[in-house]
Design a protein around this motif. Sequence first.
Motif, PDB file in Angstrom:
ATOM      1  N   LEU A  97       0.855  -1.349  -0.443  1.00 20.30           N
ATOM      2  CA  LEU A  97      -0.456   0.057   0.272  1.00 20.30           C
ATOM      3  C   LEU A  97       0.826   1.549   0.097  1.00 20.30           C
ATOM      4  O   LEU A  97       0.205   2.756  -0.214  1.00 20.30           O
ATOM      5  N   SER A  98       2.660   1.028   0.009  1.00 20.08           N
ATOM      6  CA  SER A  98       2.721   2.574   0.468  1.00 20.08           C
ATOM      7  C   SER A  98       3.035   3.299  -1.198  1.00 20.08           C
ATOM      8  O   SER A  98       2.657   4.790  -0.597  1.00 20.08           O
ATOM      9  N   PRO A  99       2.878   2.764  -1.997  1.00 19.02           N
ATOM     10  CA  PRO A  99       2.433   3.721  -3.385  1.00 19.02           C
ATOM     11  C   PRO A  99       1.072   5.098  -2.808  1.00 19.02           C
ATOM     12  O   PRO A  99       1.271   5.993  -3.650  1.00 19.02           O
ATOM     13  N   LEU A 100       0.305   4.284  -1.905  1.00 15.16           N
ATOM     14  CA  LEU A 100      -1.307   5.124  -2.060  1.00 15.16           C
ATOM     15  C   LEU A 100      -0.546   5.960  -1.311  1.00 15.16           C
ATOM     16  O   LEU A 100      -0.849   7.528  -1.087  1.00 15.16           O
ATOM     17  N   MET A 101       0.796   6.557  -0.664  1.00 14.42           N
ATOM     18  CA  MET A 101       1.015   7.536   0.348  1.00 14.42           C
ATOM     19  C   MET A 101       1.508   9.014  -0.597  1.00 14.42           C
ATOM     20  O   MET A 101       2.825   8.819  -0.551  1.00 14.42           O
ATOM     21  N   SER A 102       0.639   9.726  -0.922  1.00 16.56           N
ATOM     22  CA  SER A 102       0.901  10.668  -1.780  1.00 16.56           C
ATOM     23  C   SER A 102       1.751  11.738  -1.167  1.00 16.56           C
ATOM     24  O   SER A 102       1.661  13.450  -1.930  1.00 16.56           O
ATOM     25  N   SER A 103       2.368  12.341   0.170  1.00 17.31           N
ATOM     26  CA  SER A 103       3.329  13.125   0.356  1.00 17.31           C
ATOM     27  C   SER A 103       4.542  12.380   0.833  1.00 17.31           C
ATOM     28  O   SER A 103       4.795  11.038   2.107  1.00 17.31           O
ATOM     29  N   TYR A 104       5.027  12.988   1.532  1.00 15.95           N
ATOM     30  CA  TYR A 104       6.569  12.638   2.257  1.00 15.95           C
ATOM     31  C   TYR A 104       6.132  12.560   3.924  1.00 15.95           C
ATOM     32  O   TYR A 104       6.840  11.725   3.970  1.00 15.95           O
ATOM     33  N   GLY A 105       5.712  13.114   4.194  1.00 16.71           N
ATOM     34  CA  GLY A 105       5.242  12.306   5.475  1.00 16.71           C
ATOM     35  C   GLY A 105       4.157  11.567   6.080  1.00 16.71           C
ATOM     36  O   GLY A 105       4.755  10.229   6.529  1.00 16.71           O
ATOM     37  N   LEU A 106       3.239  11.132   5.363  1.00 21.32           N
ATOM     38  CA  LEU A 106       2.766   9.556   4.607  1.00 21.32           C
ATOM     39  C   LEU A 106       3.973   8.525   4.660  1.00 21.32           C
ATOM     40  O   LEU A 106       3.366   7.649   4.947  1.00 21.32           O
ATOM     41  N   LEU A 107       3.881   8.873   4.115  1.00 22.95           N
ATOM     42  CA  LEU A 107       5.491   7.282   3.929  1.00 22.95           C
ATOM     43  C   LEU A 107       6.506   7.340   4.426  1.00 22.95           C
ATOM     44  O   LEU A 107       6.696   6.073   4.771  1.00 22.95           O
ATOM     45  N   LEU A 108       6.925   8.944   5.398  1.00 21.49           N
ATOM     46  CA  LEU A 108       7.966   8.523   6.572  1.00 21.49           C
ATOM     47  C   LEU A 108       6.976   7.509   7.466  1.00 21.49           C
ATOM     48  O   LEU A 108       7.523   6.541   8.331  1.00 21.49           O
ATOM     49  N   ALA A 109       5.293   7.333   7.467  1.00 18.79           N
ATOM     50  CA  ALA A 109       5.245   6.640   8.319  1.00 18.79           C
ATOM     51  C   ALA A 109       4.495   5.960   8.173  1.00 18.79           C
ATOM     52  O   ALA A 109       4.957   4.451   8.861  1.00 18.79           O
ATOM     53  N   SER A 110       4.482   5.247   6.530  1.00 18.88           N
ATOM     54  CA  SER A 110       4.724   3.796   6.523  1.00 18.88           C
ATOM     55  C   SER A 110       6.047   3.283   6.653  1.00 18.88           C
ATOM     56  O   SER A 110       5.678   2.314   7.309  1.00 18.88           O
ATOM     57  N   ARG A 111       7.207   3.489   6.486  1.00 17.54           N
ATOM     58  CA  ARG A 111       8.609   3.678   7.026  1.00 17.54           C
ATOM     59  C   ARG A 111       8.421   2.655   7.782  1.00 17.54           C
ATOM     60  O   ARG A 111       9.154   1.723   8.848  1.00 17.54           O
ATOM     61  N   ILE A 112       8.445   4.268   9.144  1.00 18.18           N
ATOM     62  CA  ILE A 112       8.291   4.069  10.474  1.00 18.18           C
ATOM     63  C   ILE A 112       6.673   2.048  10.798  1.00 18.18           C
ATOM     64  O   ILE A 112       7.254   1.631  11.484  1.00 18.18           O
ATOM     65  N   LEU A 113       5.583   2.628   9.735  1.00 17.89           N
ATOM     66  CA  LEU A 113       5.504   0.494  10.891  1.00 17.89           C
ATOM     67  C   LEU A 113       5.949  -0.266  10.200  1.00 17.89           C
ATOM     68  O   LEU A 113       5.812  -1.617  10.678  1.00 17.89           O
ATOM     69  N   LEU A 114       6.399   0.029   9.352  1.00 19.07           N
ATOM     70  CA  LEU A 114       7.114  -1.202   8.058  1.00 19.07           C
ATOM     71  C   LEU A 114       8.883  -1.729   9.434  1.00 19.07           C
ATOM     72  O   LEU A 114       8.502  -3.115  10.286  1.00 19.07           O
ATOM     73  N   GLY A 115       9.241  -0.782   9.884  1.00 20.99           N
ATOM     74  CA  GLY A 115       9.805  -0.910  10.866  1.00 20.99           C
ATOM     75  C   GLY A 115       9.623  -1.758  11.887  1.00 20.99           C
ATOM     76  O   GLY A 115      10.025  -3.077  12.393  1.00 20.99           O
ATOM     77  N   VAL A 116       8.442  -1.337  12.604  1.00 22.38           N
ATOM     78  CA  VAL A 116       8.090  -2.273  13.779  1.00 22.38           C
ATOM     79  C   VAL A 116       7.683  -3.333  13.658  1.00 22.38           C
ATOM     80  O   VAL A 116       7.428  -4.427  14.219  1.00 22.38           O
ATOM     81  N   SER A 117       7.060  -3.835  11.934  1.00 21.60           N
ATOM     82  CA  SER A 117       6.301  -4.650  11.962  1.00 21.60           C
ATOM     83  C   SER A 117       7.467  -5.587  11.775  1.00 21.60           C
ATOM     84  O   SER A 117       7.707  -6.819  12.196  1.00 21.60           O
ATOM     85  N   GLU A 118       8.776  -5.684  11.409  1.00 21.55           N
ATOM     86  CA  GLU A 118      10.217  -6.324  11.208  1.00 21.55           C
ATOM     87  C   GLU A 118      10.882  -6.701  12.734  1.00 21.55           C
ATOM     88  O   GLU A 118      11.487  -7.102  12.329  1.00 21.55           O
ATOM     89  N   GLY A 119      10.658  -5.276  13.144  1.00 26.52           N
ATOM     90  CA  GLY A 119      11.112  -5.606  14.375  1.00 26.52           C
ATOM     91  C   GLY A 119      11.366  -6.720  14.763  1.00 26.52           C
ATOM     92  O   GLY A 119      13.011  -6.931  15.844  1.00 26.52           O
ATOM     93  N   PRO A 120      11.034  -7.862  15.570  1.00 25.97           N
ATOM     94  CA  PRO A 120      11.306  -8.880  16.059  1.00 25.97           C
ATOM     95  C   PRO A 120      11.772 -10.140  15.106  1.00 25.97           C
ATOM     96  O   PRO A 120      12.684 -11.188  15.506  1.00 25.97           O
ATOM     97  N   LEU A 121      12.256  -9.653  14.321  1.00 25.36           N
ATOM     98  CA  LEU A 121      12.317 -11.682  13.158  1.00 25.36           C
ATOM     99  C   LEU A 121      13.702 -11.856  13.831  1.00 25.36           C
ATOM    100  O   LEU A 121      13.705 -13.001  13.826  1.00 25.36           O
ATOM    101  N   PHE A 122      14.985 -10.929  13.411  1.00 30.39           N
ATOM    102  CA  PHE A 122      16.407 -11.168  14.121  1.00 30.39           C
ATOM    103  C   PHE A 122      15.949 -12.359  15.554  1.00 30.39           C
ATOM    104  O   PHE A 122      16.779 -12.959  15.820  1.00 30.39           O
ATOM    105  N   SER A 123      15.367 -11.404  16.326  1.00 27.11           N
ATOM    106  CA  SER A 123      15.212 -11.952  17.815  1.00 27.11           C
ATOM    107  C   SER A 123      14.519 -13.273  17.861  1.00 27.11           C
ATOM    108  O   SER A 123      15.316 -14.145  18.392  1.00 27.11           O
TER     109      SER A 123
END
Length: 428
Positions: A97-123
Amino acid sequence: MKDARTMRWMGVITLFVIVAISYVDRINISILITDPGFLAHIGLTPEDRTRQGLLATAFMVGYGVSSFVLTPFAAALFGVRRSLIAGLLLWGVVTFLSPLMSSYGLLLASRILLGVSEGPLFSLAGSYIKAHFESRENGKPNSLVNMGTGLGLAVGYPFIGYLVAGHDWETSFHVLGLINIALGIPLVLAFIRMPKVDTGLPKPRSMGQALGQVGQIVRGALHTRHLVLVTVMTAAFLSYLWGSSNWLPAYLKESRGFSMREMGWLASLPQYASVVAVFVGGVIIDRIPRRQVPLIFVFGSLGVAIAVWMAIHMPDRYAAAYCLIAANFCWGLMSPAFPSTVQHCARPEHVASAYGVVNGAGSLVAGFMPAIMGAVIGWTSQSAGGGFLAGFGMLVGTQIVVMACGLLLWLRERGAVADDAPPAPHPA
């Protein structure tokens, strides 16, 4: 018995694949910031290096916080299998859904959410390996999982470049989102199995009990030996990864003058070198005494520092690329030693949380490296010895920190062995 041994390795291979596809997600942005259409879509200019770097930093902030906050819940309440499935589903949807983020702020928020979802992986991967492999044999499974880092970057650069050049930047997000869900989730369902581990805690019957158990696990993780030292070293180690991987395409294209096609495959070569090195590092760990493992950090970081320094001072652009390949090889040698060290120092029920602390804090600090490098590249671009030269010069400093921490860890491990040695017998 043979089937059980085979299945545990199938689980390791599954984790390797998941790590690889997660790293393609992470470096997608580093390719897209060289595309004028993508920059125009989110309102950036090619000269705005700091905000370009912040897109990578936003991911790492979410990733680091998630490693702290979500990992104990994932380990204690949901387990490795269900946590991996939920993570793959979430980061697949966010990416698609990231292409739907039509501004820098929205894309920045999607990158934060992506990081949150991947955070526990290596642990979670560390917890799986701790449950299925003894300390004396964890070098190779750790190295295989960590090889996913290099393979994801190696495949990701030309793959994303192909999608952007052959289609458009939106397609890269859509394809990656589908890969996460269609490939990752079935592999987890088929091959990830965890034995029951006695944590000494009853199954929680309420949210209050669950929070209390998470608190106990976190407190236990904080008693891991050498926790602060390993965390500082991890931060410096990951700073190189995130600084170099996010600015390497732009460095090759804009500073060294390679075309988009050349940039794609040249950026992938250092990552293939790290894949080979991670495997070699895992074999070395299993063949040397445990107390000598910290020396891998010392000599590996020295090799990275020398190779990067040579790369940024080489007048020939191909010679510079070869030096960066050597730097990534030396970096890869160190990679499996980090989870192996945490697994060695932590109790089995605390491995996921201990690695969450180490990886979370390290990722939070390292996550600012792309933005800091971008700021330095932008601020010094008009001065002699500035621009990409100054930005990549910062990577040398990260390795000095790794070297110092590795040496101190080696000295502490030697001291611990000496303290535990039995007293010499008195002469008759």
